[in-house]
Design an enzyme around this catalytic site. Structure first.
Site, PDB file in Angstrom:
ATOM      1  N   GLY A 129       2.724   2.461  10.630  1.00  0.00           N
ATOM      2  CA  GLY A 129       3.652   3.570  10.431  1.00  0.00           C
ATOM      3  C   GLY A 129       4.416   3.982  11.676  1.00  0.00           C
ATOM      4  O   GLY A 129       5.052   5.032  11.698  1.00  0.00           O
ATOM      5  N   SER A 184       3.692  -1.994  10.255  1.00  0.00           N
ATOM      6  CA  SER A 184       5.151  -2.030  10.387  1.00  0.00           C
ATOM      7  C   SER A 184       5.776  -3.374  10.000  1.00  0.00           C
ATOM      8  O   SER A 184       6.777  -3.787  10.579  1.00  0.00           O
ATOM      9  CB  SER A 184       5.571  -1.620  11.797  1.00  0.00           C
ATOM     10  OG  SER A 184       5.170  -0.284  12.068  1.00  0.00           O
ATOM     11  N   ASN A 235       0.860  -1.190   0.000  1.00  0.00           N
ATOM     12  CA  ASN A 235       0.000   0.000   0.000  1.00  0.00           C
ATOM     13  C   ASN A 235       0.894   1.236   0.000  1.00  0.00           C
ATOM     14  O   ASN A 235       1.500   1.562   1.015  1.00  0.00           O
ATOM     15  CB  ASN A 235      -0.899  -0.049   1.248  1.00  0.00           C
ATOM     16  CG  ASN A 235      -1.776   1.187   1.377  1.00  0.00           C
ATOM     17  OD1 ASN A 235      -1.821   2.028   0.475  1.00  0.00           O
ATOM     18  ND2 ASN A 235      -2.470   1.294   2.504  1.00  0.00           N
ATOM     19  N   GLU A 269      -5.154  -4.772  10.833  1.00  0.00           N
ATOM     20  CA  GLU A 269      -4.148  -3.721  10.947  1.00  0.00           C
ATOM     21  C   GLU A 269      -4.375  -2.956  12.247  1.00  0.00           C
ATOM     22  O   GLU A 269      -5.198  -2.023  12.275  1.00  0.00           O
ATOM     23  CB  GLU A 269      -4.257  -2.757   9.760  1.00  0.00           C
ATOM     24  CG  GLU A 269      -3.952  -3.395   8.419  1.00  0.00           C
ATOM     25  CD  GLU A 269      -3.363  -2.393   7.439  1.00  0.00           C
ATOM     26  OE1 GLU A 269      -2.421  -2.764   6.745  1.00  0.00           O
ATOM     27  OE2 GLU A 269      -3.811  -1.224   7.397  1.00  0.00           O
ATOM     28  N   LYS A 281      -0.004   4.216  -0.174  1.00  0.00           N
ATOM     29  CA  LYS A 281      -0.697   5.367   0.435  1.00  0.00           C
ATOM     30  C   LYS A 281      -0.530   6.595  -0.475  1.00  0.00           C
ATOM     31  O   LYS A 281      -0.599   6.446  -1.706  1.00  0.00           O
ATOM     32  CB  LYS A 281      -0.191   5.600   1.863  1.00  0.00           C
ATOM     33  CG  LYS A 281      -0.244   4.298   2.675  1.00  0.00           C
ATOM     34  CD  LYS A 281      -0.063   4.462   4.143  1.00  0.00           C
ATOM     35  CE  LYS A 281      -0.189   3.095   4.813  1.00  0.00           C
ATOM     36  NZ  LYS A 281      -0.146   3.141   6.273  1.00  0.00           N
ATOM     37  N   GLU A 310      -6.756   4.628   7.976  1.00  0.00           N
ATOM     38  CA  GLU A 310      -6.577   6.052   7.671  1.00  0.00           C
ATOM     39  C   GLU A 310      -7.854   6.649   7.083  1.00  0.00           C
ATOM     40  O   GLU A 310      -8.127   7.836   7.253  1.00  0.00           O
ATOM     41  CB  GLU A 310      -5.364   6.234   6.741  1.00  0.00           C
ATOM     42  CG  GLU A 310      -4.063   6.038   7.516  1.00  0.00           C
ATOM     43  CD  GLU A 310      -2.949   5.362   6.749  1.00  0.00           C
ATOM     44  OE1 GLU A 310      -2.953   5.384   5.510  1.00  0.00           O
ATOM     45  OE2 GLU A 310      -2.051   4.780   7.422  1.00  0.00           O
ATOM     46  N   GLY A 346       5.062   1.288   4.607  1.00  0.00           N
ATOM     47  CA  GLY A 346       6.399   1.863   4.452  1.00  0.00           C
ATOM     48  C   GLY A 346       7.382   0.986   3.696  1.00  0.00           C
ATOM     49  O   GLY A 346       8.056   1.455   2.760  1.00  0.00           O
ATOM     50  N   HIS A 356      -9.562   1.079   5.173  1.00  0.00           N
ATOM     51  CA  HIS A 356      -8.259   1.268   5.811  1.00  0.00           C
ATOM     52  C   HIS A 356      -8.415   2.209   7.011  1.00  0.00           C
ATOM     53  O   HIS A 356      -9.230   3.134   6.973  1.00  0.00           O
ATOM     54  CB  HIS A 356      -7.257   1.847   4.801  1.00  0.00           C
ATOM     55  CG  HIS A 356      -5.851   1.783   5.313  1.00  0.00           C
ATOM     56  ND1 HIS A 356      -5.347   2.728   6.182  1.00  0.00           N
ATOM     57  CD2 HIS A 356      -4.866   0.881   5.121  1.00  0.00           C
ATOM     58  CE1 HIS A 356      -4.110   2.402   6.497  1.00  0.00           C
ATOM     59  NE2 HIS A 356      -3.787   1.288   5.866  1.00  0.00           N
TER      60      HIS A 356
HETATM   61  P1  13P Z   1       3.140   0.446   7.585  1.00  0.00           P
HETATM   62  O1  13P Z   1       3.668  -0.843   7.018  1.00  0.00           O
HETATM   63  O2  13P Z   1       3.832   1.654   7.089  1.00  0.00           O
HETATM   64  O3  13P Z   1       3.019   0.368   9.073  1.00  0.00           O
HETATM   65  O4  13P Z   1       1.617   0.585   7.034  1.00  0.00           O
HETATM   66  C1  13P Z   1       0.751  -0.479   7.161  1.00  0.00           C
HETATM   67  C2  13P Z   1      -0.490  -0.187   6.418  1.00  0.00           C
HETATM   68  O5  13P Z   1      -1.261   0.676   6.811  1.00  0.00           O
HETATM   69  C3  13P Z   1      -0.757  -0.932   5.187  1.00  0.00           C
HETATM   70  O6  13P Z   1      -2.034  -0.711   4.712  1.00  0.00           O
END
Ligand code: 13P
Length: 261
Positions: free
Chosen positions: A179, A219, A13, A173, A15, A102, A241, A100
């Site tokens: 993140g 992460s 992802n 998640e 983002k 976010e 990430g 998600h």
């Molecule tokens: P990170 O791997 O950056 O923690 O993000 C996870 C995520 O939200 C994947 O959708």
């Protein structure tokens, strides 16, 4: 009960971190080279809408699939700024990330009801939804992890038919792990994945529950992937990430391919 080896599914992802045609090429060309021999893992790359066309062109002939990060739950209409699932399939997009954290908590306050509508519309359009659930830190600290994940499961998933639910992927998640570099321990991940599979079993029976893939996200990197993916109910990862580094992301896919050959 049928016990099967669920195929791993690894999603990247991006983002809102990469989104131009140039960036998409820089990311995908080396990544595709590194994973071109992998057949036993479903690999999905989810760039922003602006990069989908370039990404779909680049992956032609490979086994990597492209996912969108969101969509609107209607095919057409007066919904300014939104994207229809059929616009996505017309581009060659096969997957879509829905609900998600976010979108639930930062950019859009998405509710379970809206996410459920999106899941139904995605399936109707022939897209495979990755449906995200997960608790916030304060919810975990209050001992509400199971309740929060149950509520999200019931609101955004369990209205599906048995046939529909086998066509989705669930992504657990935990918000506090996204993140932050604070990965859930393999034991913490397995606890919630096992809990979610139990909910699936209660609702759909064991045969169906055993078919549904549940990814872990938060992460994930090339150092912790092996331990996380070795848990019995963890069927791959949704990577943020680390998916921005083609080499690290390819490594994560290779690790998954080694675990369930
Ligand atoms: P990170 O791997 O950056 O923690 O993000 C996870 C995520 O939200 C994947 O959708």
């Amino acid at each position: 009960m049928v016990l099967l080896m669920r195929k791993f599914v690894i999603g990247g992802n991006w983002k809102m971190n990469r989104g131009t045609a140039q960036e998409t090429k820089e990311m995908l060309v080396p990544f595709l080279k590194a994973v071109h021999t992998l057949k036993n893992v479903d690999i999905i790359v989810a760039p922003p809408f602006t990069a989908l066309q370039t990404a779909c062109d680049l992956i032609k002939g490979s086994m990597v699939k492209i996912g969108a990060q969101n969509m609107y739950p209607e095919v057409k209409g007066a919904f300014t700024g939104e994207i229809s699932p059929v616009f996505l399939t017309a581009l060659g997009v096969n997957w879509v990330i829905l609900g998600h954290s976010e979108r639930r908590h930062i950019v859009a306050s998405e509710t379970d009801i809206l996410i459920f509508k999106k899941v139904k519309a995605a399936l109707a359009a022939g897209l495979t939804p990755i449906v995200c659930v997960g608790e916030k830190l304060e919810e975990r600290e209050k001992g509400n992890t199971e309740e929060v994940n149950r509520t999200q499961f019931e609101g955004s998933i369990s209205g599906l038919s048995a046939t529909e639910v086998t066509k989705i992927v669930i992504a657990y998640e935990p918000v506090w792990a996204i993140g932050t570099g604070k990965t859930a321990t393999p034991v913490q991940a397995q606890e919630v994945h096992g809990f979610l599979r139990n909910l699936l079993t209660k609702k759909y029976g064991a045969d169906i529950a055993q078919q549904v893939r549940i990814q872990y996200g938060g992460s994930v990197n090339d150092k912790n992937a092996k331990e996380l993916f070795s848990q019995p109910d963890v069927d791959g990862g949704l990577v943020g990430g680390a998916s921005l580094d083609p080499e690290a992301f390819a490594k994560i896919c290779l690790i998954a391919a080694e675990i369930r050959k």
